[in-house]
Design a protein around this motif. Structure first.
Motif, PDB file in Angstrom:
ATOM      1  N   ALA A 180       0.834  -1.211   0.000  1.00 37.32           N
ATOM      2  CA  ALA A 180       0.000   0.000   0.000  1.00 37.32           C
ATOM      3  C   ALA A 180       0.864   1.255   0.000  1.00 37.32           C
ATOM      4  O   ALA A 180       1.771   1.403   0.824  1.00 37.32           O
ATOM      5  CB  ALA A 180      -0.930  -0.009   1.208  1.00 37.32           C
ATOM      6  N   GLY A 181       0.600   2.134  -0.973  1.00 33.48           N
ATOM      7  CA  GLY A 181       1.317   3.392  -1.059  1.00 33.48           C
ATOM      8  C   GLY A 181       2.711   3.298  -1.639  1.00 33.48           C
ATOM      9  O   GLY A 181       3.422   4.301  -1.735  1.00 33.48           O
ATOM     10  N   LYS A 182       3.122   2.103  -2.058  1.00 38.29           N
ATOM     11  CA  LYS A 182       4.477   1.901  -2.562  1.00 38.29           C
ATOM     12  C   LYS A 182       4.547   2.133  -4.074  1.00 38.29           C
ATOM     13  O   LYS A 182       3.535   2.151  -4.776  1.00 38.29           O
ATOM     14  CB  LYS A 182       4.954   0.490  -2.233  1.00 38.29           C
ATOM     15  N   LYS A 183       5.789   2.290  -4.573  1.00 34.99           N
ATOM     16  CA  LYS A 183       6.037   2.472  -6.008  1.00 34.99           C
ATOM     17  C   LYS A 183       6.392   1.129  -6.634  1.00 34.99           C
ATOM     18  O   LYS A 183       7.372   0.498  -6.237  1.00 34.99           O
ATOM     19  CB  LYS A 183       7.181   3.464  -6.238  1.00 34.99           C
ATOM     20  N   PHE A 184       5.613   0.720  -7.640  1.00 37.35           N
ATOM     21  CA  PHE A 184       5.800  -0.572  -8.320  1.00 37.35           C
ATOM     22  C   PHE A 184       6.334  -0.301  -9.724  1.00 37.35           C
ATOM     23  O   PHE A 184       5.750   0.478 -10.483  1.00 37.35           O
ATOM     24  CB  PHE A 184       4.464  -1.308  -8.381  1.00 37.35           C
ATOM     25  N   GLY A 185       7.442  -0.931 -10.082  1.00 38.48           N
ATOM     26  CA  GLY A 185       8.055  -0.688 -11.379  1.00 38.48           C
ATOM     27  C   GLY A 185       7.363  -1.419 -12.510  1.00 38.48           C
ATOM     28  O   GLY A 185       6.979  -2.583 -12.376  1.00 38.48           O
ATOM     29  N   ILE A 186       7.181  -0.737 -13.635  1.00 38.24           N
ATOM     30  CA  ILE A 186       6.623  -1.338 -14.850  1.00 38.24           C
ATOM     31  C   ILE A 186       7.415  -0.816 -16.047  1.00 38.24           C
ATOM     32  O   ILE A 186       8.139   0.183 -15.939  1.00 38.24           O
ATOM     33  CB  ILE A 186       5.118  -1.018 -15.036  1.00 38.24           C
ATOM     34  N   SER A 187       7.302  -1.496 -17.173  1.00 44.33           N
ATOM     35  CA  SER A 187       7.940  -0.974 -18.383  1.00 44.33           C
ATOM     36  C   SER A 187       7.128   0.195 -18.928  1.00 44.33           C
ATOM     37  O   SER A 187       7.640   1.309 -19.072  1.00 44.33           O
ATOM     38  CB  SER A 187       8.101  -2.083 -19.431  1.00 44.33           C
ATOM     39  N   THR A 188       5.856  -0.060 -19.219  1.00 40.28           N
ATOM     40  CA  THR A 188       4.959   0.987 -19.708  1.00 40.28           C
ATOM     41  C   THR A 188       3.561   0.746 -19.150  1.00 40.28           C
ATOM     42  O   THR A 188       3.237  -0.357 -18.696  1.00 40.28           O
ATOM     43  CB  THR A 188       4.859   0.973 -21.249  1.00 40.28           C
ATOM     44  N   ALA A 189       2.744   1.768 -19.190  1.00 40.84           N
ATOM     45  CA  ALA A 189       1.332   1.598 -18.835  1.00 40.84           C
ATOM     46  C   ALA A 189       0.708   0.594 -19.806  1.00 40.84           C
ATOM     47  O   ALA A 189       0.941   0.663 -21.010  1.00 40.84           O
ATOM     48  CB  ALA A 189       0.608   2.940 -18.914  1.00 40.84           C
ATOM     49  N   GLY A 190      -0.037  -0.350 -19.278  1.00 44.10           N
ATOM     50  CA  GLY A 190      -0.646  -1.363 -20.125  1.00 44.10           C
ATOM     51  C   GLY A 190       0.254  -2.534 -20.419  1.00 44.10           C
ATOM     52  O   GLY A 190      -0.050  -3.363 -21.274  1.00 44.10           O
ATOM     53  N   PHE A 235       2.395   3.245  -9.946  1.00 48.78           N
ATOM     54  CA  PHE A 235       3.182   2.524 -10.952  1.00 48.78           C
ATOM     55  C   PHE A 235       4.153   3.491 -11.617  1.00 48.78           C
ATOM     56  O   PHE A 235       3.770   4.574 -12.053  1.00 48.78           O
ATOM     57  CB  PHE A 235       2.255   1.881 -11.979  1.00 48.78           C
ATOM     58  N   THR A 236       5.420   3.064 -11.690  1.00 52.40           N
ATOM     59  CA  THR A 236       6.474   3.898 -12.247  1.00 52.40           C
ATOM     60  C   THR A 236       6.963   3.308 -13.562  1.00 52.40           C
ATOM     61  O   THR A 236       7.616   2.259 -13.577  1.00 52.40           O
ATOM     62  CB  THR A 236       7.666   3.997 -11.269  1.00 52.40           C
ATOM     63  N   PRO A 237       6.633   3.926 -14.721  1.00 57.12           N
ATOM     64  CA  PRO A 237       7.081   3.396 -16.022  1.00 57.12           C
ATOM     65  C   PRO A 237       8.545   3.714 -16.280  1.00 57.12           C
ATOM     66  O   PRO A 237       8.955   4.874 -16.214  1.00 57.12           O
ATOM     67  CB  PRO A 237       6.158   4.096 -17.024  1.00 57.12           C
ATOM     68  N   LEU A 238       9.344   2.669 -16.571  1.00 55.69           N
ATOM     69  CA  LEU A 238      10.784   2.842 -16.769  1.00 55.69           C
ATOM     70  C   LEU A 238      11.267   2.255 -18.097  1.00 55.69           C
ATOM     71  O   LEU A 238      12.469   2.141 -18.329  1.00 55.69           O
ATOM     72  CB  LEU A 238      11.545   2.206 -15.593  1.00 55.69           C
ATOM     73  N   GLN A 239      10.328   1.845 -18.951  1.00 56.73           N
ATOM     74  CA  GLN A 239      10.584   1.436 -20.342  1.00 56.73           C
ATOM     75  C   GLN A 239      11.268   0.083 -20.495  1.00 56.73           C
ATOM     76  O   GLN A 239      10.746  -0.789 -21.170  1.00 56.73           O
ATOM     77  CB  GLN A 239      11.377   2.514 -21.103  1.00 56.73           C
TER      78      GLN A 239
END
Length: 346
Positions: A144-154, A174-178
């Motif tokens: 809860a409230g944490k930053k979760f890494g993703i490549s892109t939205a979707g 969610f943090t997009p990092l490509q």
């Protein structure tokens, strides 16, 4: 990443190259196509893409009449665009919002299943940064409230993270990092708090002490169809012999992988032979002595005969729609062609 309606993509179709005969093959029978049909197959340098590597190395594509060039990508989204534009003929990738949007434009079709989560087989891990772990993030309930890494939205990372949050009744950002490399760097440095990834990447990271395993995706998505086999709509509709030939060769690669790495039919020697083959494509910058453990750690079942879990694909589509990432009117038939392989619901 959602492909906007004004995204400009050239959808030129590849022309037929020497197809002969008219019979539509069934099962794993050999389609009637000319030998040495040149095609390009997209892949990531992941253990989960091993079926394509095996089919090349052991001549299964060649037996099916195909001359295959492997083309490697850094992420799923560019591979989907390459299929749509005709630069790549077949590929394996996770379902993404971009893939579904391209299918809605009539550009691509999912034609088979790739990698699956399966109860009892170690699968994708949920990871926490060391900083977050030391601060108390020791299970997914603490996201809860944490930053979760993703490549892109979707992306598949976005889907998995959202499903975990939904099951735990929490909200996180969610943090997009490509790219995967950027996500790993951000996790190690504590710029993000959590991520989920296949075990051949997760376990070595956790072993280094820089990150920690705090859960399993299979606890939240026990039969998740992680990756799919896909092609252009033109290939699916009009190049049926070629498409079946590709699936034939690919499926032989799947069978060999599962026999060596899941069933371990050949024992330690068979496993080692398979690891050496995969090492030609995965962890190539490491000596086999170091890469071997990571490749073995990545063992997850590939779908025999490219069988597809349509229940999982339906759930993924519904999630993308609920997030407003794809059009609400898209149906499963819009992006999935079930005429090539067996399907199941789990």
């Amino acid at each position: 990443m959602h492909i906007r309606e004004d995204t400009m993509i050239n959808f030129n179709r590849r022309q037929t190259m020497g197809l002969i005969g008219a019979a539509a093959a069934t099962g794993l029978a050999a389609p009637a196509i000319a030998q040495n049909q040149k095609i390009v197959v997209g892949a990531l340098r992941f253990t989960s893409h091993a079926a394509s590597f095996i089919a090349v190395e052991r001549g299964y594509f060649e037996e099916a009449g195909l001359d295959v060039e492997l083309r490697f990508f850094q992420a799923a989204q560019p591979m989907a665009v390459a299929i749509a534009s005709g630069d790549v003929d077949y590929a394996v990738t996770a379902v993404s919002g971009g893939l579904i949007s391209l299918a809605d434009k009539g550009a691509v079709k999912v034609i088979g299943g790739g990698l699956s989560e399966e109860p009892g087989i170690d699968g994708q891990k949920i990871l926490a940064s060391d900083a977050a772990f030391q601060a108390g993030l020791t299970s997914p309930a603490g996201l809860a409230g944490k930053k979760f890494g993703i490549s892109t939205a979707g992306s598949s990372f976005h889907y998995m993270g959202s499903k975990v949050a939904q099951a735990e009744g929490i909200e996180m950002s969610f943090t997009p990092l490509q790219k995967v490399g950027a996500i790993i760097g951000a996790l190690k440095s504590g710029q993000i708090d959590a991520w989920s990834i296949v075990p051949h990447i997760a376990k070595p990271l956790a072993g280094s002490g820089a990150v920690h395993v705090i859960g399993d995706i299979s606890d939240y998505l026990p039969n998740y169809q992680v990756t799919t086999v896909f092609t252009s709509t033109d290939n699916a509709d009009n190049q049926r012999d070629q498409t079946q030939a590709f699936l034939n060769g690919f499926s032989k690669g799947v069978a060999d992988y599962n026999a060596a790495m899941i069933a371990r039919d050949g024992g330690d020697a068979g496993e080692q032979e398979m690891v050496e083959l995969i090492h030609k494509y995965v962890y190539t910058d490491q000596p086999i002595e170091k890469a071997s453990a990571s490749i073995i750690n990545g063992t997850m079942r590939l779908n025999e005969g490219a069988k597809m879990n349509v229940a999982s694909l339906r759930d993924q589509l519904e999630w993308f729609q609920s997030e407003g990432l794809v059009d609400a009117g898209i149906t499963l038939d819009t992006f999935v062609d079930t005429s090539y392989v067996d399907t199941y619901e789990a």
